[in-house]
Design a protein around this motif. Structure first.
Motif, PDB file in Angstrom:
ATOM      1  N   ALA A 150      -9.663   4.472   2.295  1.00  0.00           N
ATOM      2  CA  ALA A 150      -9.196   3.136   2.041  1.00  0.00           C
ATOM      3  C   ALA A 150     -10.148   2.129   1.591  1.00  0.00           C
ATOM      4  O   ALA A 150     -10.116   1.354   0.975  1.00  0.00           O
ATOM      5  N   TRP A 151     -11.614   2.307   2.185  1.00  0.00           N
ATOM      6  CA  TRP A 151     -12.752   1.634   2.035  1.00  0.00           C
ATOM      7  C   TRP A 151     -13.118   1.875   0.582  1.00  0.00           C
ATOM      8  O   TRP A 151     -13.284   0.884  -0.144  1.00  0.00           O
ATOM      9  N   LYS A 152     -12.901   2.912   0.147  1.00  0.00           N
ATOM     10  CA  LYS A 152     -13.369   3.305  -1.613  1.00  0.00           C
ATOM     11  C   LYS A 152     -12.366   2.668  -2.320  1.00  0.00           C
ATOM     12  O   LYS A 152     -12.905   1.992  -3.484  1.00  0.00           O
ATOM     13  N   ALA A 153     -11.142   2.582  -2.024  1.00  0.00           N
ATOM     14  CA  ALA A 153     -10.226   2.113  -2.976  1.00  0.00           C
ATOM     15  C   ALA A 153     -10.275   0.365  -3.204  1.00  0.00           C
ATOM     16  O   ALA A 153      -9.928  -0.110  -4.108  1.00  0.00           O
ATOM     17  N   ASN A 154     -10.786  -0.320  -2.297  1.00  0.00           N
ATOM     18  CA  ASN A 154     -10.755  -1.587  -2.296  1.00  0.00           C
ATOM     19  C   ASN A 154     -11.935  -2.174  -0.894  1.00  0.00           C
ATOM     20  O   ASN A 154     -11.678  -2.763  -0.058  1.00  0.00           O
ATOM     21  N   PRO A 155     -13.427  -1.969  -1.583  1.00  0.00           N
ATOM     22  CA  PRO A 155     -14.366  -2.129  -0.355  1.00  0.00           C
ATOM     23  C   PRO A 155     -14.377  -3.465   0.200  1.00  0.00           C
ATOM     24  O   PRO A 155     -14.538  -3.655   1.383  1.00  0.00           O
ATOM     25  N   GLY A 156     -14.112  -4.483  -0.606  1.00  0.00           N
ATOM     26  CA  GLY A 156     -14.248  -5.909  -0.266  1.00  0.00           C
ATOM     27  C   GLY A 156     -13.051  -6.320   0.661  1.00  0.00           C
ATOM     28  O   GLY A 156     -13.174  -7.248   1.464  1.00  0.00           O
ATOM     29  N   LYS A 157     -12.070  -5.635   0.639  1.00  0.00           N
ATOM     30  CA  LYS A 157     -10.981  -5.745   1.556  1.00  0.00           C
ATOM     31  C   LYS A 157     -10.793  -5.245   2.862  1.00  0.00           C
ATOM     32  O   LYS A 157     -10.162  -5.307   3.724  1.00  0.00           O
ATOM     33  N   ILE A 183     -19.760   4.386  -2.467  1.00  0.00           N
ATOM     34  CA  ILE A 183     -19.459   2.964  -2.443  1.00  0.00           C
ATOM     35  C   ILE A 183     -20.579   2.241  -2.490  1.00  0.00           C
ATOM     36  O   ILE A 183     -21.942   2.398  -1.950  1.00  0.00           O
ATOM     37  N   ASP A 187     -21.037  -3.992  -2.705  1.00  0.00           N
ATOM     38  CA  ASP A 187     -19.649  -4.287  -2.518  1.00  0.00           C
ATOM     39  C   ASP A 187     -19.054  -3.984  -1.152  1.00  0.00           C
ATOM     40  O   ASP A 187     -17.999  -4.656  -1.145  1.00  0.00           O
ATOM     41  N   ASN A 189     -18.345  -5.411   2.511  1.00  0.00           N
ATOM     42  CA  ASN A 189     -18.000  -6.752   3.103  1.00  0.00           C
ATOM     43  C   ASN A 189     -18.536  -6.551   4.545  1.00  0.00           C
ATOM     44  O   ASN A 189     -17.584  -6.316   5.444  1.00  0.00           O
TER      45      ASN A 189
END
Length: 327
Positions: A150-157, A183, A187, A189
């Protein structure tokens, strides 16, 4: 601190004297460890690793009759550098000590603090400790692989919380974890908190997707089922925890944190030696040895000038690793 990746890193209370010192015939009187009015500063909020370490050390020292009437106080702010500045301003005060660790080393750099650990009197490194990667009990992530996907799919989220400023252990550990997972650290958060106590509420309330902090800080919540531990950051599993290491999970990270004690500058040799003797007697006491086991802390005892050399090396390492991470 030990960190075995391509980057290789080694990884409480204004104490107020409220009365005359207690007289004792215990070991403190016999070995010259009594320091009436000793104050122990914690440079972050209650409930964090520095706080737990300081309060445990104070209680153990009193239970072992090494000294009496130790009072622990918290002076949080700027990742520990507010407390550091206060400590340095107490020039020549042999009745003040501060609990600290890698987080303060990093905070000095990230905050461009005017006072550094080179301005203090090094007393002792006490412990080494792994970090844990934890989520709340109702988090959708049941394994570190699910979290990383999940982290790789959208690190900032996916915000990650840590109980230290950039450059501290709870920041470096997830950054190295991110790099090992492919990652870009830039990027990530990362949300810093002033100690593990502040971070805990945000993990439990799902205000961060996951948190990284010391084993000893969250053992109670993990055992109570309030937190789910997904991985540990060091070279071996932690006996009490049902969690793999990051390395055995396929992420090339081997990271440990450490904690110690420093005192103000300008102490006499006698004042410095008495503080060192106190922590040496504390280290050898059954009370402290039991606390190491209870809190999942590894013994990493190092005193005086050797500890000072270690602090200097840690500062250089933090600068090097932050540069290599592009941070």
């Amino acid at each position: 601190m030990r960190l075995s990746t391509p980057l290789a890193l080694f990884g409480a209370a204004v104490l107020v004297f409220v009365g005359p010192p207690l007289l004792t015939t215990g070991s403190g009187a016999e070995t010259g460890t009594q320091i009436p009015g000793l104050r122990f500063m914690v440079p972050n909020t209650p409930g964090g690793g520095y706080d737990i370490t300081a309060r445990t050390a104070a209680k153990n020292a009193e239970d072992a009759e090494l000294t009496h009437n130790i009072e622990v106080f918290n002076l949080p702010g700027a990742g520990g550098t507010v407390g550091l500045s206060r400590l340095v301003s107490e020039h020549g005060n042999g009745k003040l000590a501060m609990s600290m660790g890698l987080g303060v080393v990093g905070a000095v750099r990230s905050n461009d603090a005017p006072k550094t650990l080179a301005d203090t009197t090094p007393i002792a490194r006490l412990t080494e400790e792994q970090d844990v990667v934890v989520v709340s009990k109702d988090s959708p992530y049941k394994s570190v692989d699910q979290l990383v996907d999940a982290w790789k799919a959208n690190p900032g989220k996916l915000p990650v919380g840590g109980g230290s400023s950039p450059g501290g252990p709870d920041h470096l550990a997830p950054m190295l974890m991110a790099k090992a997972a492919g990652i870009a650290p830039k990027d990530v958060n990362y949300i810093p908190f002033d100690g593990g106590g502040e971070l805990l509420a945000s993990i439990l309330g799902n205000k961060v997707a996951f948190g990284v902090s010391g084993v000893g800080e969250y053992l109670d919540q993990i055992k109570a089922g309030e937190l789910r531990v997904l991985a540990v950051t060091g070279p071996e599993r932690v006996g009490e925890l049902d969690a793999p290491t990051l390395k055995e999970s396929g992420y090339d990270v081997d990271f440990t944190n450490w904690r110690g004690i420093v005192a103000p500058p300008g102490l006499s040799d006698a004042e410095r030696d008495k503080l060192v003797r106190l922590v040496e007697e504390l280290h050898d006491s059954p009370e402290w040895q039991k606390s190491l086991e209870t809190n999942g802390w590894d013994d990493a005892f190092l005193t005086g000038a050797k500890f000072g050399d270690f602090l200097d090396a840690q500062d250089k390492r933090v600068v090097s690793v932050l540069k290599e991470l592009g941070l």
